[in-house]
Structures are given as structure tokens and as C-alpha cells.
Design a protein around this motif. Sequence first.
Motif, PDB file in Angstrom:
ATOM      1  N   LEU A 419      74.895  37.411   8.713  1.00  0.00           N
ATOM      2  CA  LEU A 419      76.054  37.614   9.580  1.00  0.00           C
ATOM      3  C   LEU A 419      76.778  38.919   9.276  1.00  0.00           C
ATOM      4  O   LEU A 419      77.579  39.397  10.089  1.00  0.00           O
ATOM      5  N   GLY A 420      76.487  39.510   8.127  1.00  0.00           N
ATOM      6  CA  GLY A 420      77.136  40.762   7.755  1.00  0.00           C
ATOM      7  C   GLY A 420      76.471  41.988   8.338  1.00  0.00           C
ATOM      8  O   GLY A 420      77.020  43.089   8.271  1.00  0.00           O
ATOM      9  N   GLY A 421      75.283  41.826   8.908  1.00  0.00           N
ATOM     10  CA  GLY A 421      74.621  42.984   9.486  1.00  0.00           C
ATOM     11  C   GLY A 421      73.123  42.787   9.585  1.00  0.00           C
ATOM     12  O   GLY A 421      72.574  41.769   9.163  1.00  0.00           O
ATOM     13  N   GLN A 422      72.467  43.799  10.160  1.00  0.00           N
ATOM     14  CA  GLN A 422      71.026  43.770  10.338  1.00  0.00           C
ATOM     15  C   GLN A 422      70.420  44.950   9.600  1.00  0.00           C
ATOM     16  O   GLN A 422      70.913  46.063   9.673  1.00  0.00           O
ATOM     17  N   TRP A 423      69.352  44.682   8.923  1.00  0.00           N
ATOM     18  CA  TRP A 423      68.755  45.675   8.038  1.00  0.00           C
ATOM     19  C   TRP A 423      67.325  45.910   8.506  1.00  0.00           C
ATOM     20  O   TRP A 423      66.373  45.362   7.967  1.00  0.00           O
ATOM     21  N   TRP A 424      67.195  46.719   9.544  1.00  0.00           N
ATOM     22  CA  TRP A 424      65.894  46.851  10.181  1.00  0.00           C
ATOM     23  C   TRP A 424      64.880  47.561   9.298  1.00  0.00           C
ATOM     24  O   TRP A 424      63.677  47.327   9.412  1.00  0.00           O
ATOM     25  N   ASP A 425      65.330  48.450   8.443  1.00  0.00           N
ATOM     26  CA  ASP A 425      64.394  49.168   7.583  1.00  0.00           C
ATOM     27  C   ASP A 425      64.285  48.511   6.208  1.00  0.00           C
ATOM     28  O   ASP A 425      64.066  49.167   5.199  1.00  0.00           O
ATOM     29  N   PHE A 426      64.440  47.193   6.178  1.00  0.00           N
ATOM     30  CA  PHE A 426      64.414  46.427   4.927  1.00  0.00           C
ATOM     31  C   PHE A 426      63.175  46.785   4.098  1.00  0.00           C
ATOM     32  O   PHE A 426      62.056  46.679   4.560  1.00  0.00           O
TER      33      PHE A 426
END
Length: 748
Positions: A419-426
Motif C-alpha cells: 500500500l506504500g507504493g509500487q516497485w516495478w524495478d524490484f
Amino acid sequence: MTRRQLRKAILALALIAAGNGCAAAQESASSQEARYGAHFGAGNWLDFVVYAPEATAVDLLLYDDPRSREASRRVPMQRSGDDWKVKVRGAGIGHGLFYMYRASGPREASPERPRGALFNPAYVLNDPYAYRTGNVNYEAFFSGLPFTDTTTTIYAGGGKSAVYDHSRDRFPGHVRVAPEDLIVYELHVQDYTATLEGLPADRRGTYLGLTRGGLKTPGGLAAGIDHLVELGVNAVELMPVMEYDEQTGNEADRLNHWGYMTTNFFAPEARYAARAGQQVVELKQLVKALHRRGIAVFMDVVYNHTGEQGPWVADGRLAAKCFNLMCLAADRVYRGTPDNAHYLNNTGTGNDLDFSGGQRYSKRLVNDSLAMWHQVYGIDGFRFDLARILAEGSDDAADWIDNDPRFAGAHLHAEPWDLGGQWWDFMDSNGWSADNNRWAKWLGRYRDKVRRFSQSALKDPGAFKQLIEGRGAVSDGDGPAASSRPWRSINLVAVHDGYTLRDCTWFNDADGSQNCWDSNQDEDLRRQREKLLLGILLTSQGVPIILQGDEFGRTKAGAASQEGARNSYNYESSSGKAAVNRVNWIDWRLKDGDNSASPTGPRYGRELFEWTRGLISLRKQWSHFRRSDFARYVHAARDDRAGPINDGGFSYAWEGPPGGEPSQLAVVWWGKAGEPDLMVVYNERWEPFTVDNLRDWSRGNWQILARSWLGRGQDMCRPGNWRKACPAAGDALTVAGRSMAILISDNN
């Protein structure tokens, strides 16, 4: 009798007295064990170690019966740094012993500041490292509201830890599948077998039920584990099977069905055992049964929060659902807000685990858990729920799990958001890449964009190319690759969390968050779109994941509301109401083409299944759609249209209108040495279009391997017999609207 013998006799009598009626003598001593949990040592000793750094006293409680509210013996433990230890031996001490803990210490939490030390000896706690537990849920633990200032025990007698000796069982082994070769099937143990009539009632919805071969649909087709083999998937991802609190359904008569409320990270869920108390051995039998069929086993693991959730205020008093960690080490385990007054809640469940900093107990807890599942149960890979939490405040997110040698052979898949964000380049930024870690990640934007493509609404050929090339997406435009290898992109069009693939062609998604459209209520259009969605998924670079039943049109549209169909986490009735339970359960009649029990499902389930099976067979037969690295782009001139110069590369043989219009695209995946060449043609537009330059891309003749818009028996020919079975394409191919085709040619 000598003095020494007399002293031993007196000690034995004292131990019996201290045991509150134990029938035989037991003794305790200080322990040097370093491992948490209960472990067997030399000399018939059984060592217990628990983490409680702020406690002032911890007692080990031993029980003669799994339902007892009162311990038969209390054994004081000794402090050893941040840990508390003791070892015991004697009559009744061994495999199967029931035990709990009781911890004393400061109580800093209050209704105004709920985060803080939360010790109270009135709470009875199970072992967070227990290998087996009773069914852990709210009512099993608490006979009344668990107020943190209570002075009387409210333990209801359930959910006990049990000593388990894993050496008694056979190791299920492993199935090794290269990361680029994975074809994953997401499965819920209960849903998958709950309606299979060939199973005895006590085996439905259980680990053992899923091991049973020879099961059939009502129409006589393969079902159960045989269906997985027939479909051709090589990895099953089990939705949560760690012990969890099912009494978190948040509505009357509703249980938490999906299981994302873990209470014990080392114990299998008791509810899925066919025989009470046999969940450990039965889960191992399931893993072994899948391995025998060549299917790897993944676990969906929830390390971002625990089923204890967060404390709450009732009648002006603070209450807490203390199963274990919350009342053993709350300050050390859970992440606080900047003022440390509350629990951080980026998971939406009230208590985020804290992985910031260096050597933390929470990191050891996770790694020890992963090591046990890999080394003891034979689990081949893990999918991490809300994995962004793993990296909150940490500079070594890729390292602290990836580099543990105990499960170095396991696949690691992340859901890279919370819910704190999206990390597409994880795991693919800040110095991390496939060269130094093996993480892969679910790509939610793959789902979003492919669904829009099936609506004729993506209108972005660059973005679509990015998806089928396995580069993922980090933005709404083309953007950089989200993954440093194709296999690090886990591609999905539907998973448990959202609509099924079928339902995404049935419902209109008012807010656009799911990109679903009811297909103008045109059933033939739904059929074409479902086949297009499955076709794109299985012809994209990267790892495809299929939601259980999507391959024959499973639907959850029988839920009480559209929101229930989208988010069916609590569609399990505690009183057994069939109308509630069947929303999540698989209706195997749909595979037969019978929607009499699921009227919102299709009548062409067998067509969908055979289409999906054929695409999987094609994917496995040759390497075109499962490259270990990004293929090189070949801008082939007419004279270089075929032959070894192109082997292993790809070319865009046709591109339709520019951005802003629905895409029309043909891509040639040039086979490696010894492989034919494949051309895949995608039509986003609602109208047919014709590719008329086929001769420019082959010295030989293209033959038609697949056409998604055609019906069963005409839509695909067998790839193993394509030269004889597949019709010639000629000079041009017309592709129907919102459809795709696959051509094949031997250019070498």
C-alpha cells in the motif's frame, strides 16, 4: 540405600510434585541450543528456545492434552542474551508433546500508544517456530476479549504447539526447472478438489485429496492432479498453506478463505489435513505426488505481516490478538510509525514486519522458515506476498534472502508492491540485476495492459512489444525494461486477487482499476477475448502464471456482488452454506462444456482448455517463447529473410497503424538451430486485417499453426506433426478482430 541414591529419589519425588500430577518424573536443565523452537538433543533431552529480549521471565508450559486450558507443568526458562532457553526430559517428553509459553515483562502499550512492549503472563502464547500446531484462530485462543491489562487467563485451550521430529518422514526431494522454462499454475488446496465427486467427502479440500490420481470430471475428462499433467504446467503455486487465522473474514458466517493471515511460519495449515493432526506428513505427501508427475511446488508465503494484526481499542481498553510474536517481541518484530506510537500499516493488516537494519530477528525468522520448507518439505520456489515490505529501510533487500545457501536452489518470485507504493524495478536497480541475484517479480502492469489490448483500448504498439519481449513495464509508456532477464518477469492476466479471466470479460470495471469489460454481453466475443488473453500470455517472453480454472472458464460471478467476485477472500461459510463456498470452489463441469451449475460460465470450456494445452505444448516443444536472455532484434532484409543468420533473434514483420490506434502486429521469432521459425500475429482492432507480406519472411512456405477465433478442432494443429497437419498460409493471412494467429515455417 546410599546417600546419593537417596538424593536422586528425593529429587524425583520433587519433580513429580512440581509437575502438578505428572505420572512420571521429568527433569529440566539449562540449554546451550542455538536454534529457535523445539529440538531433540543428546541424552534424550528436548531443547526449547524462544526470542523475547525485553521479557523479565518466560515459562515453558507443558500439556497432556491438546484441548487443555491448564498446563500440566510449568518450567521456568533461563535468559541467554535476547533468548530464553531450557531443556527437559523424562516420561512423556518427545515427539508430539504439546507446549506453550508464558512471558512476563513491561507493558508500555496503551490505547493512546498501541505500539510498545506488551507483556502479560495472562496470555498463553504458542511457539513462532513450532513445526506443528493445532488450528490457530481467535476462538481457539481467547475465551473473551484479550484486553492487554487483563489479570486472569482467557486462554481457550486451542492452537497449541506440538513437538515434531521431521526425521521420521521421507524427504519429498525436488524438481528442477530452469527459471525461463517455468509455466506456473496458481492453486488453492481447498478450491481445487472440493467438488470432485470421485473423492471421498473427507478427502475433498485436503492435501491428500490433491494427491489422488484417476479423478474425472462429470463428463469423464481428467480432473485433479491428472488435469495438471494433461494441461502441461510444470510448477504449481500453492496459495498459503502455512498455519493462519481463518477467523478474519470480517463478516458474520465468513472465514478468511485465501489464508493471507499467517500465525506460524513453520507449521502447515491444520484445516487442510484429511486426518486430524496429520497436516505435516500429508503436505509432504502432496509435494511428493506433484514431484512424481514432474511438477515443481511453489509456496505463496506471507512474511510482510502476521495474523495477529494490530491492537484495537474496545470500551476504552486496549486489546491485542496475541498468538506469539505480538506478546514476545512486538518492538523488535513490527515496524513502527515515525513517532513509534503506532504500527506501520503498508500491508493494510495492521502490523508490518520490520526488516530494516542489519542482523534482525525478523530476517532470521524468514530465512529459517524458507530453509525449513525447502530442505524438509522439498518446496522448490516461493512467491512473496507484498514483497516491497522486505526492502523497507533496508539496503540489502536482494542479498539477505537471495544469498542464504540453505535454499540457494529455490526460485524467488516477488509481488513487488504494497500500500506504500509500487516497485516495478524490484531487484533490478541500484546495482542489483540477474548477475547478482535470482529474484523475479509479478508484473501487474502486464495484466493491466494485456487486458486493455483485448478491449481494443491499449493503442500503444511500443508498450505491447515491451510485454511480449519479456521486458516488463515500469511506466505507462515504453520506458526502460523492468527486468534484466525475461524470466524475471512473471506475466499474469488473472490471479486470485481480482477477477478470473472469464469474469474480466463478464463485468464492467467502473473505476478502471481492473481493466475489465463485459464484451457488450456478446458471448462469442467473450470466447475470442478469453482465447486472445491466454494466447498472449503463453506467447510472451517471461514466465506465465495461470489462475486455477482459467483454462476452462472458471467464474466467481455467482458472488453476492460484483465486488465479491473481484475480492472473494472471505467467500467461505463457517456454517457450510454452499452458495457462499461455491464462489471460490472450481466447478469441474465447465471443463466438459457444461455450465448448468455455473450459468455465468461458458459452454466452451473444453475449447478453452484444449487451446491452452496446445499453447503450453508449443511453448515447451521449442525455445521461442522461453529465452533465458533478451533475444536480439534482427532487421532482416529480403535476402536475409531466413537461414542461420537469424537464428535465435526476432523481427517485427508487420506493424499496423501508429500509436493512438489499436495495434496490428506480426513478430517472427527465429528458431535456434534445429528449430522452425514462428510468426505470431496479434490484432488489437475489432475488425479483421490482412498480413500480405508473408513471402518476404520465409524462403519456404508458412503454415498455419493456430487461429484463436476459430472453434474447437479448427483453432490449432498439433505442433509435433505440423508439416502434415497444418494448412498452408499462402501469400497472405487475414486475422479476425481481437484475435491472434501463429504461423510456422522451416527456413533452414
